[in-house]
Design an enzyme around this catalytic site. Structure first.
Site, short mmCIF file in Angstrom:
data_model
loop_
_atom_site.label_atom_id
_atom_site.label_comp_id
_atom_site.label_asym_id
_atom_site.label_seq_id
_atom_site.Cartn_x
_atom_site.Cartn_y
_atom_site.Cartn_z
N HIS A 105 0.12 4.83 -2.42
CA HIS A 105 -0.51 5.98 -2.01
C HIS A 105 1.25 6.56 -2.04
O HIS A 105 1.40 7.44 -2.49
CB HIS A 105 -0.08 5.87 -0.76
CG HIS A 105 -1.75 4.83 -0.28
ND1 HIS A 105 -2.16 5.73 0.42
CD2 HIS A 105 -2.73 4.51 -0.69
CE1 HIS A 105 -3.25 5.36 0.83
NE2 HIS A 105 -3.80 4.30 0.04
N HIS B 176 -6.26 -5.89 -2.58
CA HIS B 176 -6.95 -6.47 -1.09
C HIS B 176 -7.30 -7.84 -1.17
O HIS B 176 -7.89 -7.78 0.26
CB HIS B 176 -8.34 -5.53 -1.30
CG HIS B 176 -8.38 -3.47 -1.25
ND1 HIS B 176 -9.37 -3.16 -0.96
CD2 HIS B 176 -6.95 -3.01 -0.83
CE1 HIS B 176 -8.98 -1.98 -1.11
NE2 HIS B 176 -7.46 -2.16 -1.24
N THR B 177 -6.54 -8.60 -1.35
CA THR B 177 -6.72 -9.75 -1.39
C THR B 177 -5.70 -9.90 0.02
O THR B 177 -5.06 -11.33 0.82
CB THR B 177 -5.67 -10.27 -2.72
OG1 THR B 177 -5.33 -11.84 -2.13
CG2 THR B 177 -4.01 -10.17 -2.79
N ARG C 57 0.88 -1.02 -0.27
CA ARG C 57 -0.37 -0.15 0.08
C ARG C 57 0.74 1.24 0.23
O ARG C 57 0.24 2.02 -0.83
CB ARG C 57 -1.24 0.22 1.59
CG ARG C 57 -2.00 1.26 1.55
CD ARG C 57 -2.88 0.79 1.77
NE ARG C 57 -3.97 1.99 2.09
CZ ARG C 57 -4.45 2.58 3.20
NH1 ARG C 57 -4.13 2.71 4.42
NH2 ARG C 57 -5.28 3.73 3.12
N ASN D 156 -3.60 8.55 5.25
CA ASN D 156 -2.36 7.34 6.03
C ASN D 156 -3.00 8.06 7.16
O ASN D 156 -1.67 7.35 7.97
CB ASN D 156 -1.21 8.56 5.46
CG ASN D 156 -1.38 8.45 3.61
OD1 ASN D 156 -2.02 6.67 3.21
ND2 ASN D 156 -1.33 9.55 2.86
C1 HEM Z 1 -9.45 1.13 -5.72
C2 HEM Z 1 -9.71 2.38 -4.58
C3 HEM Z 1 -9.09 1.89 -3.21
C4 HEM Z 1 -9.50 2.55 -2.62
C5 HEM Z 1 -11.12 3.14 -2.04
C6 HEM Z 1 -8.88 1.60 -1.37
C7 HEM Z 1 -9.25 1.69 0.14
C8 HEM Z 1 -8.75 1.03 1.29
C9 HEM Z 1 -9.33 1.26 2.40
C10 HEM Z 1 -10.15 1.74 3.03
C11 HEM Z 1 -7.82 0.82 3.06
C12 HEM Z 1 -8.31 0.45 4.69
C13 HEM Z 1 -7.54 1.54 6.06
C14 HEM Z 1 -7.43 1.55 6.99
O1 HEM Z 1 -8.48 0.98 8.02
O2 HEM Z 1 -6.89 2.17 7.86
C15 HEM Z 1 -7.87 0.47 2.64
C16 HEM Z 1 -6.14 -0.75 2.77
C17 HEM Z 1 -5.31 -1.26 2.11
N1 HEM Z 1 -5.18 -1.23 0.32
FE1 HEM Z 1 -6.33 -0.06 -0.83
N2 HEM Z 1 -7.92 0.91 -1.97
C18 HEM Z 1 -7.82 1.16 -3.38
C19 HEM Z 1 -6.80 0.36 -4.18
C20 HEM Z 1 -5.67 0.23 -3.58
C21 HEM Z 1 -4.77 -0.64 -4.72
C22 HEM Z 1 -4.73 -0.31 -6.01
C23 HEM Z 1 -3.84 -0.61 -3.51
C24 HEM Z 1 -2.30 -1.91 -3.66
C25 HEM Z 1 -1.95 -2.69 -5.28
C26 HEM Z 1 -4.06 -1.45 -2.64
C27 HEM Z 1 -3.56 -1.91 -0.98
C28 HEM Z 1 -4.20 -1.74 -0.03
C29 HEM Z 1 -4.00 -2.79 1.44
C30 HEM Z 1 -2.89 -3.95 0.26
C31 HEM Z 1 -3.96 -2.30 2.55
C32 HEM Z 1 -4.04 -2.96 3.66
C33 HEM Z 1 -3.28 -2.62 4.59
C34 HEM Z 1 -2.41 -3.40 5.64
O3 HEM Z 1 -2.82 -3.73 5.54
O4 HEM Z 1 -1.68 -2.60 6.05
N3 HEM Z 1 -5.48 -0.62 -2.04
N4 HEM Z 1 -7.36 0.33 1.12
#
Ligand code: HEM
Ligand code: NAG
Ligand code: NAG
Length: 323
Positions: A70, A195-196, A66, A95
């Site tokens: 970002h 998000h897997t 992530r 963030n």
């Molecule tokens: C398509 C639009 C996207 C939205 C709206 C989105 C939104 C979010 C949100 C709301 C979270 C949780 C944050 C929290 O609870 O603090 C999250 C976590 C995450 N996102 Fe996304 N995301 C998007 C795209 C992506 C992309 C493109 C990637 C990477 C290729 C990604 C990878 C991740 C990962 C790996 C997590 C978990 C991080 C952790 O556990 O530390 N996301 N995302």
């Protein structure tokens, strides 16, 4: 007359060649062997550090993936997310209390500096670490393009405006992807497959069981509801892929088909009114090889987002501060 036509033909040709040359000059010059001479072991050094971090805490793979995302969506992939300071991107809404892994990046940077000082950018370290994190979680691998330099400024307002929110429409999210050069809906769906792995906090998916217009499978709904009821601050976390939170696989997509998407924006890819995203979810849920191939391609495309190259920016000594 004929002579003039010929000479104007040649001057047009000359102009075209000059333009092509200029285009080549400004096109980002990333390559997989950028450090072949200057830091031949950089990939090994980073891999060892990511492996250590993931062994200590599996979630770190998700967090590192992530961070690169970002970073790239704000002022291009320039390491700007890593800069400390109250006006930094770390304090932007998407963030704050959320982006993590900065200490791991420090450790990687220290190991890389030890191997070859002042050579490898923090932006490149994020790109390599993201690839390694996916691979070590069971996902695809790809050749990371390198040669990015580090930015000199953070952009907090840019982070607030450019990063997608889970409460947005597919169209709004697609526009944010287009803004960084990811102009295919395949990029949106394949990269959402990130998000897997990883977790999200209650206050970002609470709407799923009250008021969201996207469907949610009833067992999952009651589980999440009781989890979040015990978390008045909304800080409790749930798996983005409840089937296999630490494994990079296609369950994110099979979940969406079963109305088990955690975020509203996840479920909208399948249950919203966009036929193209729905079709891609169907395809990926049935073909992990294609998901992996498309994910890798889109990661490379994302990593090409407005990098600083040549003599632009700098190679930071410490990823948290400009030199
Ligand atoms: C398509 C639009 C996207 C939205 C709206 C989105 C939104 C979010 C949100 C709301 C979270 C949780 C944050 C929290 O609870 O603090 C999250 C976590 C995450 N996102 Fe996304 N995301 C998007 C795209 C992506 C992309 C493109 C990637 C990477 C290729 C990604 C990878 C991740 C990962 C790996 C997590 C978990 C991080 C952790 O556990 O530390 N996301 N995302
Ligand atoms: C939620 O977590 C963040 C840190 O992750 C913390 O700063 C905040 O105080 C927490 N909220 C409450 C009410 O504990
Ligand atoms: C911050 O990001 C916004 C949105 O991408 C951009 O328009 C602006 O020029 C950036 N500002 C700086 C100082 O880089």
């Amino acid at each position: 007359m004929e002579k003039m036509q010929i000479s104007s033909f040649y001057s047009s040709l000359l102009l075209l060649l000059v333009l092509l040359h200029l285009a080549a000059e400004v096109r980002p010059q990333l390559s997989s062997d950028f450090y072949a001479q200057s830091c031949p072991n950089v990939l090994k050094v980073v891999r060892r550090q990511v492996l250590n971090a993931v062994k200590t805490e599996m979630r770190m793979a998700a967090s590192l993936l992530r961070l690169h995302f970002h970073d790239c969506f704000v002022n291009g992939c320039d390491g700007s997310i890593l800069l400390d300071g109250s006006d930094g991107e770390k304090f932007a809404f998407p963030n704050i209390n959320s982006a993590r892994g900065f200490e791991v990046v420090d450790a990687i940077k220290a190991a890389v500096e030890d191997e070859c000082g002042g050579v490898v950018s923090c932006a490149d370290i994020l790109a390599i670490a993201a690839r390694d994190a996916v691979l070590l979680s069971g996902g695809p691998s790809w050749r990371v393009l390198l040669g990015r330099r580090d930015g000199l400024v953070a952009n907090q307002s840019g982070a607030n405006s450019n990063l997608p929110s889970p409460f947005e429409s597919v169209a709004a999210i697609f526009q944010k992807f287009k803004d960084v050069g990811l102009d295919s809906i395949t990029d949106v769906v394949a990269l959402s497959g990130g998000h897997t792995i990883g977790l999200a906090r209650c206050f970002l998916f609470r709407n799923r069981f009250s008021g969201d217009d996207m469907p949610l499978e009833s067992n999952m709904a009651s589980e999440l509801q009781s989890l979040c009821a015990q978390s008045s601050d909304g800080n409790a976390t749930a798996a983005l892929d409840r089937n296999s939170v630490d494994v990079f696989d296609k369950h994110y997509f099979t979940n969406l088909k079963g109305e088990r998407g955690l975020l509203s924006s996840d479920q909208r890819l399948y249950s919203g009114d966009d036929a193209a995203t729905k079709a891609l979810v169907e395809i990926y849920s049935d073909n992990v090889a294609l998901f992996f191939a498309d994910f890798a391609k889109s990661m490379i495309r994302m990593g090409n987002s407005s990098p600083l190259t040549g003599s632009a920016g700098e190679i930071r000594k410490n990823c948290r501060v400009v030199n």
